[in-house]
Design a protein around this motif. Structure first.
Motif, PDB file in Angstrom:
ATOM      1  N   TRP A  27      -2.652  -8.020  -8.163  1.00  0.00           N
ATOM      2  CA  TRP A  27      -1.520  -8.850  -8.552  1.00  0.00           C
ATOM      3  C   TRP A  27      -0.193  -8.241  -8.080  1.00  0.00           C
ATOM      4  O   TRP A  27       0.678  -8.951  -7.565  1.00  0.00           O
ATOM      5  N   ASN A  28      -0.022  -6.948  -8.241  1.00  0.00           N
ATOM      6  CA  ASN A  28       1.209  -6.306  -7.790  1.00  0.00           C
ATOM      7  C   ASN A  28       1.347  -6.366  -6.270  1.00  0.00           C
ATOM      8  O   ASN A  28       2.456  -6.456  -5.741  1.00  0.00           O
ATOM      9  N   LYS A  29       0.240  -6.293  -5.572  1.00  0.00           N
ATOM     10  CA  LYS A  29       0.286  -6.389  -4.106  1.00  0.00           C
ATOM     11  C   LYS A  29       0.666  -7.801  -3.672  1.00  0.00           C
ATOM     12  O   LYS A  29       1.393  -7.988  -2.692  1.00  0.00           O
ATOM     13  N   ILE A  30       0.191  -8.802  -4.421  1.00  0.00           N
ATOM     14  CA  ILE A  30       0.581 -10.180  -4.133  1.00  0.00           C
ATOM     15  C   ILE A  30       2.067 -10.375  -4.409  1.00  0.00           C
ATOM     16  O   ILE A  30       2.789 -11.042  -3.657  1.00  0.00           O
ATOM     17  N   LYS A  31       2.549  -9.770  -5.492  1.00  0.00           N
ATOM     18  CA  LYS A  31       3.969  -9.881  -5.825  1.00  0.00           C
ATOM     19  C   LYS A  31       4.846  -9.312  -4.714  1.00  0.00           C
ATOM     20  O   LYS A  31       5.961  -9.779  -4.489  1.00  0.00           O
ATOM     21  N   CYS A  32       4.363  -8.288  -4.000  1.00  0.00           N
ATOM     22  CA  CYS A  32       5.127  -7.724  -2.884  1.00  0.00           C
ATOM     23  C   CYS A  32       5.433  -8.781  -1.828  1.00  0.00           C
ATOM     24  O   CYS A  32       6.472  -8.746  -1.174  1.00  0.00           O
ATOM     25  N   VAL A  33       4.489  -9.709  -1.652  1.00  0.00           N
ATOM     26  CA  VAL A  33       4.634 -10.723  -0.605  1.00  0.00           C
ATOM     27  C   VAL A  33       5.606 -11.820  -1.014  1.00  0.00           C
ATOM     28  O   VAL A  33       6.320 -12.375  -0.177  1.00  0.00           O
ATOM     29  N   VAL A  34       5.664 -12.144  -2.312  1.00  0.00           N
ATOM     30  CA  VAL A  34       6.479 -13.274  -2.766  1.00  0.00           C
ATOM     31  C   VAL A  34       7.766 -12.840  -3.459  1.00  0.00           C
ATOM     32  O   VAL A  34       8.694 -13.641  -3.592  1.00  0.00           O
ATOM     33  N   ALA A  35       7.841 -11.587  -3.897  1.00  0.00           N
ATOM     34  CA  ALA A  35       9.048 -11.091  -4.562  1.00  0.00           C
ATOM     35  C   ALA A  35      10.126 -10.803  -3.524  1.00  0.00           C
ATOM     36  O   ALA A  35       9.854 -10.737  -2.321  1.00  0.00           O
ATOM     37  N   PRO A  36      11.381 -10.636  -3.944  1.00  0.00           N
ATOM     38  CA  PRO A  36      12.454 -10.307  -2.998  1.00  0.00           C
ATOM     39  C   PRO A  36      12.103  -9.077  -2.158  1.00  0.00           C
ATOM     40  O   PRO A  36      11.437  -8.157  -2.659  1.00  0.00           O
ATOM     41  N   PRO A  37      12.519  -9.026  -0.895  1.00  0.00           N
ATOM     42  CA  PRO A  37      12.157  -7.899  -0.026  1.00  0.00           C
ATOM     43  C   PRO A  37      12.536  -6.537  -0.593  1.00  0.00           C
ATOM     44  O   PRO A  37      11.848  -5.552  -0.343  1.00  0.00           O
ATOM     45  N   GLY A  38      13.626  -6.466  -1.356  1.00  0.00           N
ATOM     46  CA  GLY A  38      14.064  -5.192  -1.915  1.00  0.00           C
ATOM     47  C   GLY A  38      13.478  -4.877  -3.279  1.00  0.00           C
ATOM     48  O   GLY A  38      13.877  -3.891  -3.903  1.00  0.00           O
ATOM     49  N   TRP A  57       0.811  -1.220   0.000  1.00  0.00           N
ATOM     50  CA  TRP A  57       0.000   0.000   0.000  1.00  0.00           C
ATOM     51  C   TRP A  57       0.849   1.278   0.000  1.00  0.00           C
ATOM     52  O   TRP A  57       0.354   2.364   0.272  1.00  0.00           O
ATOM     53  N   MET A  58       2.130   1.131  -0.324  1.00  0.00           N
ATOM     54  CA  MET A  58       2.997   2.301  -0.383  1.00  0.00           C
ATOM     55  C   MET A  58       2.579   3.246  -1.500  1.00  0.00           C
ATOM     56  O   MET A  58       2.068   2.821  -2.543  1.00  0.00           O
ATOM     57  N   LYS A  59       2.811   4.543  -1.279  1.00  0.00           N
ATOM     58  CA  LYS A  59       2.482   5.588  -2.264  1.00  0.00           C
ATOM     59  C   LYS A  59       3.758   6.253  -2.757  1.00  0.00           C
ATOM     60  O   LYS A  59       4.769   6.299  -2.041  1.00  0.00           O
ATOM     61  N   ASN A  60       3.715   6.781  -3.966  1.00  0.00           N
ATOM     62  CA  ASN A  60       4.830   7.585  -4.445  1.00  0.00           C
ATOM     63  C   ASN A  60       4.612   9.042  -4.039  1.00  0.00           C
ATOM     64  O   ASN A  60       3.649   9.372  -3.339  1.00  0.00           O
ATOM     65  N   LYS A  61       5.490   9.917  -4.495  1.00  0.00           N
ATOM     66  CA  LYS A  61       5.403  11.324  -4.087  1.00  0.00           C
ATOM     67  C   LYS A  61       4.126  11.993  -4.576  1.00  0.00           C
ATOM     68  O   LYS A  61       3.683  13.003  -4.022  1.00  0.00           O
ATOM     69  N   LYS A  62       3.523  11.446  -5.621  1.00  0.00           N
ATOM     70  CA  LYS A  62       2.280  12.011  -6.157  1.00  0.00           C
ATOM     71  C   LYS A  62       1.038  11.440  -5.476  1.00  0.00           C
ATOM     72  O   LYS A  62      -0.086  11.789  -5.840  1.00  0.00           O
ATOM     73  N   GLY A  63       1.257  10.536  -4.504  1.00  0.00           N
ATOM     74  CA  GLY A  63       0.130   9.929  -3.824  1.00  0.00           C
ATOM     75  C   GLY A  63      -0.463   8.746  -4.560  1.00  0.00           C
ATOM     76  O   GLY A  63      -1.531   8.245  -4.193  1.00  0.00           O
ATOM     77  N   GLU A  64       0.220   8.256  -5.595  1.00  0.00           N
ATOM     78  CA  GLU A  64      -0.266   7.112  -6.369  1.00  0.00           C
ATOM     79  C   GLU A  64       0.286   5.813  -5.784  1.00  0.00           C
ATOM     80  O   GLU A  64       1.381   5.782  -5.221  1.00  0.00           O
ATOM     81  N   ASP A  65      -0.471   4.728  -5.950  1.00  0.00           N
ATOM     82  CA  ASP A  65      -0.013   3.425  -5.473  1.00  0.00           C
ATOM     83  C   ASP A  65       1.264   3.018  -6.208  1.00  0.00           C
ATOM     84  O   ASP A  65       1.320   3.064  -7.443  1.00  0.00           O
TER      85      ASP A  65
END
Length: 406
Positions: free
Chosen positions: A303-314, A289-297
């Motif tokens: 799918w991208n949120k799921i990838k956060c859980v299984v992708a490398p921590p960095g 749920w992180m946002k960029n400087k413009k307030g966008e996801d």
């Protein structure tokens, strides 16, 4: 308390010291039954304390190792917590391991053969490399292990700072050996492999010449604990550094850029349970749920949120990854990692004399309690077991609150 000091004295033997460096023979570490394998961790506890004290003295005399009371107590309390979940007082993986061996082993091997002992040594060391790499690179698996890297210091007490449920993230890899290696040999090598890694958590010992080509040494492991860009996701070895060289994760220590220790973003807390579990929330929920400087996801869509859980921590969108075993890792682990700040300021909340004495007293009572608890835990009723556990956890949490000035 007298029995505690008596136990510490009785276990300070040369044989117990040898086991901490894997200087053992197959004959003295081969047993026909799991029940006969000594609890090498319990036997090594007095040496842990003595060697930590000796390193502290040498560090003060040479300015090569640094200790802070709040950090050291937090590390040792983490060591106490890490022993609580062990099934049967041994290891989480032993029950599954034994089941697979008894029902699905490929063939029977003579347990007293020197060749199967050597095979078990190499198999477990390779399994450790794979497991260690997975709990760094395979997404939320990092949450099981990050506790060990949360110290901003690097000394022998750091070796005791373990994730209390880390073994839940390594059971699969340890069980790979169960089709061949008998359970007593697996358990003995698991103990010895882990004990070996105690002495490499130090800044006092310099590079060790030709040994650096084969063994995991303090120099190699300092890199593993560094948060410098060149240190990230390097040197996963247990005993033999050859696995890192084979699989491309080896990085030598740089004399011109010494490792600086801790997490990429340090936690700034001594709260024992928060340190153990905060990363599950950070990777499992907050990152998506992180946002960029413009307030966008930064990670739009499910799918991208799921990838956060299984992708490398960095990993962030746009950073390339590659396949290794069953997970993906970063092509360039140092990319995007911030450079070390010019002035490194470690987190600390100064205590007055009375607060310091009170924290030390709480730690000593919980340490004494754990020394009485662990050797007898299997003989206790469930009521007494949970009473001891609650006592230890509450004391450890109380210390953490004081160290954070909460």
């Amino acid at each position: 308390m007298a029995s505690v000091f008596e136990k510490l004295q009785n276990e300070l033997t040369f044989k117990n010291l040898r086991t901490m460096f894997y200087i053992v023979t197959p004959n003295e570490t081969t047993y026909s039954r799991v029940e006969d394998v000594p609890d090498y961790f319990e036997k090594a506890r007095p040496w842990f304390l003595l060697l930590i004290f000796m390193e502290f003295i040498v560090g003060r005399l040479t300015d090569k190792s640094h200790y802070a009371l709040n950090d050291t107590i937090t590390s040792m309390n983490a060591g106490i917590l890490s022993l609580l979940p062990k099934i049967g007082g041994r290891t989480m993986s032993l029950t599954l391991y034994t089941y697979i061996y008894e029902n699905y082993r490929f063939f029977d091997v003579p347990i007293d053969s020197i060749w199967i002992w050597i095979f078990a040594f190499l198999a477990h060391d390779l399994a450790y490399y794979l497991a260690h790499r997975a709990i760094h690179e395979a997404g939320i698996f990092w949450s099981f292990h990050q506790m060990h890297h949360s110290s901003e210091y690097y000394n022998l007490s750091t070796a005791l700072r373990q994730g209390c449920i880390q073994e839940m993230g390594t059971i699969f890899f340890e069980s790979l050996q169960s089709f061949i290696t008998p359970p007593p040999l697996f358990l003995a090598h698991k103990y010895l492999n882990t004990l070996y890694q105690f002495w490499i958590h130090t800044e006092v010992i310099p590079k060790l010449g030709p040994l650096e080509y084969i063994l995991n040494t303090p120099s190699h492991h300092r890199v593993h604990h560094g948060r410098n860009p060149y240190c990230i996701d390097k040197n996963y070895a247990g005993v033999l550094i050859i696995w890192d060289k084979i699989f491309g994760t080896f990085e030598p220590e740089r004399d011109a850029e010494k490792p600086v220790y801790g997490l990429i973003t340090n936690v700034k807390s001594f709260d024992a349970l928060w340190l153990q579990f905060f990363e599950f929330k950070a990777i499992g929920w907050d990152k998506g749920w992180m946002k960029n400087k413009k307030g966008e996801d930064r990670f739009p869509g499910i799918w991208n949120k799921i990838k956060c859980v299984v992708a490398p921590p960095g990993w962030f969108r746009g950073l390339p990854t590659k396949q290794f075993f069953w997970w993906r890792c970063m092509e360039d682990p140092g990319k995007g990692i911030p450079k070390i700040e010019k002035t490194v300021v470690r987190y600390s909340q100064p205590l007055n004399l009375y607060e310091t004495l009170y924290c030390v007293a709480l730690f000593l009572t919980s340490f004494g309690c754990s020394t009485e608890f662990y050797p007898h835990r299997n003989e206790m009723s469930w009521q007494l077991f949970f009473a001891y556990s609650a006592y230890l956890v509450s004391h450890i949490q109380a210390v953490g609150y004081y160290l954070d000035k909460r």
